[in-house]
Write an enzyme that holds these catalytic residues in place. Structure first.
Site, short mmCIF file in Angstrom:
data_model
loop_
_atom_site.label_atom_id
_atom_site.label_comp_id
_atom_site.label_asym_id
_atom_site.label_seq_id
_atom_site.Cartn_x
_atom_site.Cartn_y
_atom_site.Cartn_z
CG ASN A 1 -7.47 -18.67 9.00
OD1 ASN A 1 -8.55 -18.80 9.57
ND2 ASN A 1 -7.31 -17.97 7.88
CG HIS B 1 -7.32 -14.30 5.60
ND1 HIS B 1 -7.86 -14.73 4.41
CD2 HIS B 1 -6.38 -15.21 5.94
CE1 HIS B 1 -7.27 -15.86 4.05
NE2 HIS B 1 -6.36 -16.17 4.97
CD GLU C 1 -9.67 -17.40 2.61
OE1 GLU C 1 -10.12 -17.65 3.73
OE2 GLU C 1 -8.81 -18.11 2.05
N GLY D 1 -4.49 -22.24 -0.37
CA GLY D 1 -5.36 -23.38 -0.70
C GLY D 1 -5.12 -23.99 -2.07
N GLY E 1 -5.47 -25.11 5.66
CA GLY E 1 -5.88 -26.51 5.59
C GLY E 1 -5.09 -27.45 6.50
#
Ligand code: 13P
Length: 246
Positions: free
Chosen positions: A11, A93, A95, A169, A230
């Site tokens: 992603n 997701h 976020e 993250g 990441g």
């Protein structure tokens, strides 16, 4: 019934420009030289989906609208993603749930839209730090699974990604035992929902997955792949995770 083929998905979130095509090409040559014993998917920003060809690497999307077309400025529909050759789209997701206030109902509507266009919906669930501290992880994940999977979903068009919000993250990951516990609860919910075939729904783990911890996390029972943020941006890093399945 055997276990499903693993899926390692990247992603890219809001990262990636037209030049990122080179990174995908690098990944494609690493896979063609060294192989991949799992399905590989990259979900780049929608702006570059159309530039990428999916040789050895599926290209998917990070979100879709719940409608097929219409007056929804700035949104992208599942039909448009299908038109670009996508076979997967992520929905819900954390976020999106936090930045855009997406509820389970909205996530389910997006999953319906995706599945109606023949795309597989990667339905994301996971508890926040506070929910974890309060011992609510299993209740939260259960409610998200029950509230976000469409009634008409089938095994083939459904992927679940368990991503504890506090692990995204941050470099923090749950212990293998914690992952096993949550994935077992998800598996049981899928078996309740789909019967024996529920064994074949892929349940991905996501949150600070990198090459150095992938082996441990991917070896956990009922973990059928990874959703990687990441560490999916650079071909070498991402291939290090894919190679866990060699
Ligand atoms: P990181 O791998 O950067 O923790 O992100 C996980 C994630 O949110 C993937 O969807």
């Amino acid at each position: 019934m055997t276990a499903p083929k693993a899926l390692v998905a990247g992603n890219w979130k809001m990262n990636g420009l037209t030049a990122s095509k080179k990174e995908i090409e690098k990944l494609q040559s690493m896979i063609s030289e060294n192989g991949a014993n799992c399905d590989v998917l990259i979900c780049p920003p929608a702006t570059i989906i159309g530039l990428l060809s999916g040789k050895g690497v599926e290209i998917g999307a990070q979100d879709c609208h719940m409608n097929i077309s219409g007056a929804h400025t700035g949104d992208i529909s599942a039909l448009m993603l299908k038109d670009l050759g996508c076979h997967y789209v992520m929905v819900g997701h954390s976020e999106r749930r936090s930045d855009h206030g997406e509820s389970n109902d909205m996530v389910k509507s997006k999953a319906i839209a995706a599945q109606q266009q023949g795309l597989a919906a990667i339905i994301c669930v996971g508890e926040s730090d506070a929910e974890r501290e309060n011992g609510e992880t299993l209740d939260v994940v259960t409610a998200q699974i029950k509230g976000s999977i469409p009634e008409d979903a089938i095994v083939k068009n459904t992927v679940i990604a368990y991503e504890p919000v506090w692990a995204i993250g941050t470099g923090k990951t749950p212990t293998a035992d914690d992952v096993a516990e949550v994935h077992m609860v998800i598996r049981n919910l899928l078996m309740d929902r789909f019967g024996d075939e529920g064994e074949m729904v892929r349940i991905l783990y996501g949150g600070s997955v990198k090459a150095s911890n992938a082996h441990e996390l991917m070896s956990v029972l009922n973990v059928n792949g990874a959703l990687v943020g990441g560490a999916s941006l650079k071909a070498e890093d991402f291939y290090g995770i894919i190679a866990t399945y060699q």
